[in-house]
Design an enzyme around this catalytic site. Structure first.
Site, PDB file in Angstrom:
ATOM      1  N   ASP A  46      -2.457  31.674  16.282  1.00 48.84           N
ATOM      2  CA  ASP A  46      -3.050  30.572  17.046  1.00 48.84           C
ATOM      3  C   ASP A  46      -1.948  29.662  17.601  1.00 48.84           C
ATOM      4  O   ASP A  46      -2.223  28.692  18.311  1.00 48.84           O
ATOM      5  CB  ASP A  46      -4.107  29.799  16.243  1.00 48.84           C
ATOM      6  CG  ASP A  46      -3.562  29.154  14.992  1.00 48.84           C
ATOM      7  OD1 ASP A  46      -2.364  29.342  14.696  1.00 48.84           O
ATOM      8  OD2 ASP A  46      -4.323  28.442  14.299  1.00 48.84           O
ATOM      9  N   SER A  47      -0.682  30.033  17.342  1.00 52.33           N
ATOM     10  CA  SER A  47       0.442  29.397  18.031  1.00 52.33           C
ATOM     11  C   SER A  47       0.278  29.546  19.539  1.00 52.33           C
ATOM     12  O   SER A  47       0.936  28.846  20.312  1.00 52.33           O
ATOM     13  CB  SER A  47       1.773  30.029  17.582  1.00 52.33           C
ATOM     14  OG  SER A  47       1.707  31.441  17.663  1.00 52.33           O
ATOM     15  N   ASP A  85      -5.261  35.460  13.844  1.00 52.45           N
ATOM     16  CA  ASP A  85      -5.545  34.172  13.199  1.00 52.45           C
ATOM     17  C   ASP A  85      -6.998  33.768  13.376  1.00 52.45           C
ATOM     18  O   ASP A  85      -7.562  33.898  14.470  1.00 52.45           O
ATOM     19  CB  ASP A  85      -4.681  33.069  13.843  1.00 52.45           C
ATOM     20  CG  ASP A  85      -3.408  32.806  13.064  1.00 52.45           C
ATOM     21  OD1 ASP A  85      -3.331  33.174  11.877  1.00 52.45           O
ATOM     22  OD2 ASP A  85      -2.477  32.220  13.661  1.00 52.45           O
ATOM     23  N   LYS A 114      -6.161  36.219   9.430  1.00 55.47           N
ATOM     24  CA  LYS A 114      -5.294  35.284   8.691  1.00 55.47           C
ATOM     25  C   LYS A 114      -5.939  33.905   8.673  1.00 55.47           C
ATOM     26  O   LYS A 114      -6.394  33.409   9.710  1.00 55.47           O
ATOM     27  CB  LYS A 114      -3.901  35.223   9.329  1.00 55.47           C
ATOM     28  CG  LYS A 114      -2.980  34.219   8.623  1.00 55.47           C
ATOM     29  CD  LYS A 114      -1.516  34.443   8.931  1.00 55.47           C
ATOM     30  CE  LYS A 114      -1.042  33.855  10.245  1.00 55.47           C
ATOM     31  NZ  LYS A 114      -1.186  32.390  10.364  1.00 55.47           N
ATOM     32  N   GLU A 116      -5.480  29.827   7.026  1.00 53.22           N
ATOM     33  CA  GLU A 116      -4.577  28.846   6.400  1.00 53.22           C
ATOM     34  C   GLU A 116      -5.288  28.183   5.229  1.00 53.22           C
ATOM     35  O   GLU A 116      -6.450  27.770   5.352  1.00 53.22           O
ATOM     36  CB  GLU A 116      -4.152  27.790   7.427  1.00 53.22           C
ATOM     37  CG  GLU A 116      -3.338  28.391   8.562  1.00 53.22           C
ATOM     38  CD  GLU A 116      -2.902  27.352   9.593  1.00 53.22           C
ATOM     39  OE1 GLU A 116      -3.070  26.134   9.357  1.00 53.22           O
ATOM     40  OE2 GLU A 116      -2.382  27.779  10.647  1.00 53.22           O
ATOM     41  N   GLU A 183       5.150  29.424   5.082  1.00 51.72           N
ATOM     42  CA  GLU A 183       5.771  28.729   6.221  1.00 51.72           C
ATOM     43  C   GLU A 183       6.450  27.436   5.774  1.00 51.72           C
ATOM     44  O   GLU A 183       5.828  26.580   5.113  1.00 51.72           O
ATOM     45  CB  GLU A 183       4.713  28.420   7.300  1.00 51.72           C
ATOM     46  CG  GLU A 183       5.314  27.652   8.484  1.00 51.72           C
ATOM     47  CD  GLU A 183       4.490  27.679   9.759  1.00 51.72           C
ATOM     48  OE1 GLU A 183       3.482  28.394   9.829  1.00 51.72           O
ATOM     49  OE2 GLU A 183       4.888  26.958  10.709  1.00 51.72           O
TER      50      GLU A 183
END
Ligand code: KIV
Length: 264
Positions: A46-47, A85, A114, A116, A183
């Site tokens: 999602d960057s 993501d 993925k 978070e 991260e």
């Protein structure tokens, strides 16, 4: 027979001490270059909210954005494992997470999703993995929580915080996650986590001892307009994209990247 990278292949690499390489991709052309270069894990991060959409955070990325870019990337991942993501607010309950994860897997062609979070989302990860959804965790600096941290800040410098990040990684493993991104945490903490859990760790700003490394591909090419400490411009020396990716693969495999210069 398919030569697709599987979770079992990555576990084998961890046990043999062979480094896993990962980069982000958001379209079919970049994904093709990464796949040909032997990158094991291609991440539709999602960057993309920051490097494609020009936002200062990842918070505005939608499920439709992720489905669109994952569909493009899936056309080119012949060998690499394709991880996508789950964007901000797309997994606030187990039921919502399962509906959105199945869009990424069934509609867009991802193989792993993925998320978070750590102990706080273990029940969601558990629901996904119990329903045969392969999950990659993401602990340490979680960009979707940037407003809570008050910026993109290294996590785990205080002992209490470091203990929590280790517990988060353990909770994800217990919930069935097959891999975890670490991260922006101190390299020593990443070394401990990598030794304590049985599934592969993929570091970004987490030192050289992780089982693998990931970078945002536009950072590796020096075209993202940012150069945080954990990144390196591999295009500067190689002069073309294919060689820059090949140099990254060689550097990660040989333990030459990251160095202390890229770690905390
Ligand atoms: O969104 C992303 O690109 C990521 C990587 C930086 C790990 O989560």
């Amino acid at each position: 027979m398919s030569n697709k990278i599987t979770a079992e292949n990555l576990l084998g690499m961890k046990s043999r001490g062979e480094k896993i390489t990962s980069l982000t991709a958001y379209d079919a052309s970049f994904a093709h270059i990464l796949d040909e270069a032997g990158i094991e894990v291609v991440l539709v991060g999602d960057s993309l909210g920051m490097v494609l959409q020009g936002e200062s955070t990842t918070l505005k990325v939608s499920m439709d954005d992720m489905v669109y870019h994952t569909t493009l990337v899936s056309k080119s991942c012949q060998r690499a494992m394709l991880v996508a993501d789950m964007p901000h607010l797309s997994y606030t309950s187990p039921e919502q997470a399962l509906i959105n994860a199945s869009r990424l897997l069934d509609e867009a062609g991802a193989e792993v999703v993925k998320l978070e979070g750590g102990e706080d989302i273990a029940h969601i990860v558990d629901h996904l993995t119990s329903n045969s959804v392969p999950v990659c965790g993401h602990v340490g600096l979680q960009p979707q929580s940037v407003e809570k941290y008050g910026g993109f800040k290294i996590q785990g410098r205080e002992q209490e915080e470091a203990d929590q990040i280790l517990k988060d990684a353990q909770a994800l493993e217990e919930s069935g996650a097959m891999m975890i991104v670490l991260e922006c945490i101190p390299a020593t903490l990443a070394t401990t986590i990598t030794a304590e859990i049985n599934i592969p760790t993929i570091g970004i700003g987490a030192g050289v001892d992780c089982d693998g490394q990931v970078l945002v591909v536009y950072d590796l090419l020096g075209i993202s307009g940012r150069s945080p400490r954990m990144t390196k411009n591999f295009l500067a020396d190689s002069g073309n994209i294919r060689d820059a990716v090949a140099d990254y693969v060689d550097a990660v495999k040989s333990g030459g990247f990251p160095t202390d210069e890229h770690s905390y």
